[in-house]
Design a protein around this motif. Structure first.
Motif, PDB file in Angstrom:
ATOM      1  N   LEU A   1      14.576  -0.715  -2.025  1.00 62.12           N
ATOM      2  CA  LEU A   1      13.467  -1.009  -2.926  1.00 62.12           C
ATOM      3  C   LEU A   1      12.310  -1.630  -2.148  1.00 62.12           C
ATOM      4  O   LEU A   1      12.501  -2.529  -1.334  1.00 62.12           O
ATOM      5  N   GLN A   2      11.091  -1.146  -2.391  1.00 61.71           N
ATOM      6  CA  GLN A   2       9.913  -1.662  -1.715  1.00 61.71           C
ATOM      7  C   GLN A   2       9.372  -2.881  -2.450  1.00 61.71           C
ATOM      8  O   GLN A   2       9.622  -3.086  -3.636  1.00 61.71           O
ATOM      9  N   ALA A   3       8.590  -3.681  -1.739  1.00 57.41           N
ATOM     10  CA  ALA A   3       8.029  -4.898  -2.326  1.00 57.41           C
ATOM     11  C   ALA A   3       7.126  -4.583  -3.511  1.00 57.41           C
ATOM     12  O   ALA A   3       7.178  -5.258  -4.552  1.00 57.41           O
ATOM     13  N   ASN A   4       6.301  -3.543  -3.385  1.00 58.40           N
ATOM     14  CA  ASN A   4       5.398  -3.211  -4.493  1.00 58.40           C
ATOM     15  C   ASN A   4       6.170  -2.677  -5.701  1.00 58.40           C
ATOM     16  O   ASN A   4       5.786  -2.892  -6.846  1.00 58.40           O
ATOM     17  N   PRO A   9       8.602   6.633  -8.797  1.00 63.16           N
ATOM     18  CA  PRO A   9       8.960   6.486 -10.215  1.00 63.16           C
ATOM     19  C   PRO A   9      10.463   6.432 -10.455  1.00 63.16           C
ATOM     20  O   PRO A   9      10.931   5.675 -11.309  1.00 63.16           O
ATOM     21  N   ALA A  10      11.233   7.217  -9.721  1.00 59.97           N
ATOM     22  CA  ALA A  10      12.681   7.233  -9.930  1.00 59.97           C
ATOM     23  C   ALA A  10      13.285   5.865  -9.626  1.00 59.97           C
ATOM     24  O   ALA A  10      14.178   5.389 -10.345  1.00 59.97           O
ATOM     25  N   MET A  11      12.809   5.214  -8.573  1.00 58.67           N
ATOM     26  CA  MET A  11      13.327   3.901  -8.213  1.00 58.67           C
ATOM     27  C   MET A  11      12.980   2.876  -9.286  1.00 58.67           C
ATOM     28  O   MET A  11      13.819   2.049  -9.682  1.00 58.67           O
ATOM     29  N   VAL A  12      11.740   2.934  -9.783  1.00 62.82           N
ATOM     30  CA  VAL A  12      11.309   1.989 -10.815  1.00 62.82           C
ATOM     31  C   VAL A  12      12.114   2.202 -12.094  1.00 62.82           C
ATOM     32  O   VAL A  12      12.609   1.238 -12.707  1.00 62.82           O
ATOM     33  N   LEU A  13      12.270   3.452 -12.522  1.00 63.46           N
ATOM     34  CA  LEU A  13      12.997   3.735 -13.751  1.00 63.46           C
ATOM     35  C   LEU A  13      14.469   3.354 -13.637  1.00 63.46           C
ATOM     36  O   LEU A  13      15.075   2.876 -14.615  1.00 63.46           O
ATOM     37  N   HIS A  14      15.068   3.562 -12.471  1.00 65.29           N
ATOM     38  CA  HIS A  14      16.470   3.213 -12.275  1.00 65.29           C
ATOM     39  C   HIS A  14      16.692   1.723 -12.503  1.00 65.29           C
ATOM     40  O   HIS A  14      17.584   1.320 -13.275  1.00 65.29           O
ATOM     41  N   HIS A  15      15.904   0.898 -11.857  1.00 64.76           N
ATOM     42  CA  HIS A  15      16.090  -0.554 -11.986  1.00 64.76           C
ATOM     43  C   HIS A  15      15.618  -1.065 -13.340  1.00 64.76           C
ATOM     44  O   HIS A  15      16.215  -1.994 -13.897  1.00 64.76           O
ATOM     45  N   MET A  48       0.809  -1.208   0.000  1.00 69.08           N
ATOM     46  CA  MET A  48       0.000   0.000   0.000  1.00 69.08           C
ATOM     47  C   MET A  48       0.849   1.268   0.000  1.00 69.08           C
ATOM     48  O   MET A  48       0.318   2.372  -0.021  1.00 69.08           O
ATOM     49  N   GLN A  49       2.161   1.130   0.004  1.00 65.66           N
ATOM     50  CA  GLN A  49       3.029   2.301  -0.040  1.00 65.66           C
ATOM     51  C   GLN A  49       3.075   2.863  -1.460  1.00 65.66           C
ATOM     52  O   GLN A  49       2.937   2.123  -2.440  1.00 65.66           O
ATOM     53  N   PRO A  50       3.270   4.165  -1.606  1.00 63.18           N
ATOM     54  CA  PRO A  50       3.362   4.749  -2.953  1.00 63.18           C
ATOM     55  C   PRO A  50       4.619   4.269  -3.682  1.00 63.18           C
ATOM     56  O   PRO A  50       5.690   4.129  -3.087  1.00 63.18           O
ATOM     57  N   VAL A  51       4.469   4.000  -4.963  1.00 65.92           N
ATOM     58  CA  VAL A  51       5.597   3.586  -5.793  1.00 65.92           C
ATOM     59  C   VAL A  51       6.383   4.822  -6.219  1.00 65.92           C
ATOM     60  O   VAL A  51       5.806   5.813  -6.679  1.00 65.92           O
TER      61      VAL A  51
END
Length: 320
Positions: free
Chosen positions: A77-80, A16-22, A11-14
């Motif tokens: 990195l979060q699970a979601n 974008p920078a973390m997602v784009l980096h990986h 339920m934590q907010p995703v």
């Protein structure tokens, strides 16, 4: 309103920078993977397919790889976020290979279906008369199943670099629980090594049958990934009995959990009772074998002992 503790991390907010980096890091791995069918197409003279892979797959993957330079948050990195990255990885890989697959006359929708089927190792195909397609096209489909069979995320973990806690999150989203036992990156590299060795061993086994070298290669890549893309319209029906047994053995080796091999090498023979996946696979194979025998499929199979005649190709070029 209260939620189960296991649901709260989702339920934590995703970010974008973390997602784009990986995702950028994984895109660079995809670019390396796309270079293999590109090189094969160029080597066999299929310049149109090579051009499409270069322009629509490899270069866009490299451009997306620039996102790896984005500096993410210092928090792990979060699970979601790991789940989002894993899903996007398969979507991006399939999308980038869609246009190259239209080279053989597939519509964009059919090519998208074929690409998704490849990277997810589903094995369903809309390609009619694959024996009339170019060698480079058939190899590209088989190669997509091969790297999809290991799992793009696991392969990226084995080859890429990143923070240990982030790699562990990605592995948790893209692999089974058993693959986290010895440490994420080391374990992923072991899985990659085992997968490559199984592929080489499987290819040697299939080459010992009556199959031509190219047919042995593409069917081995499909078998070890448990995918199913074939190079002929009648699947394996036209092959000799030796090829049937060899490809069945390769598929069975690919269906086993990869780390069963590592445990067997480290500790000796693995008991089926100690591994529920291995036990379930053995039971399933036994039940299906008995069912096929009862239906008479095995009796019909024994009549397919004669090698199939050479199949027509769109041209006379052969890479082997």
């Amino acid at each position: 309103m209260s939620f189960h503790p296991a649901v709260k991390p989702l339920m934590q907010p995703v970010r974008p920078a973390m997602v784009l980096h990986h995702l950028g890091q994984i895109a660079l791995i995809l670019a390396v993977l796309f270079a293999v069918p590109l090189a094969f197409a160029a080597a066999t003279g299929d310049w149109e397919l090579a051009r499409r892979i270069l322009l629509a797959a490899l270069l866009p993957a490299m451009a997306l790889g620039a996102c790896a330079r984005i500096r993410p948050s210092d928090r792990p990195l979060q699970a979601n976020e790991a789940l989002v990255i894993t899903a996007l990885t398969f979507i991006v890989a399939a999308a980038l290979m869609t246009y190259p697959l239209t080279v053989e006359g597939l519509s964009p929708l059919d090519a998208w279906f074929e690409s998704v089927s490849g990277v997810t190792t589903t094995g369903l195909s809309l390609v009619a008369n694959p024996e009339l397609r170019s060698d480079a096209f058939l190899f590209t489909r088989a190669w997509m199943q091969w790297f999809g069979g290991l799992g793009i995320v696991v392969l990226s973990l084995a080859l890429a670099f990143g923070r240990t806690e982030d790699m562990r999150r990605l592995a948790d989203a893209g692999a089974d629980e058993d693959s986290l036992a010895l440490g994420t990156r080391i374990h992923a590299r072991r899985a990659f090594t085992i997968y490559v060795l199984l592929t080489v061993a499987g290819l040697m086994l299939v080459l010992a049958t009556d199959l031509p070298p190219f047919d042995a290669l593409i069917h081995t890549l499909a078998a070890i990934s448990t995918g199913g893309f074939g190079g002929v319209s009648d699947s394996l029906a036209g092959f000799g009995r030796g090829a049937h047994f060899a490809l069945f053995a390769v598929s069975l080796l690919g269906a086993l959990p990869l780390f069963v091999y590592f445990r067997a090498w480290r500790s000796g023979a693995v008991s089926p009772g100690s591994d529920p996946e291995l036990r379930a696979l053995i039971i399933a194979v036994a039940l299906v074998t008995v069912l096929l025998w009862w239906l008479g499929g095995c009796r019909r199979w024994t009549r397919c002992s004669k090698p199939a005649p050479p199949r027509p190709r769109p041209d006379s070029r052969r890479w082997i």
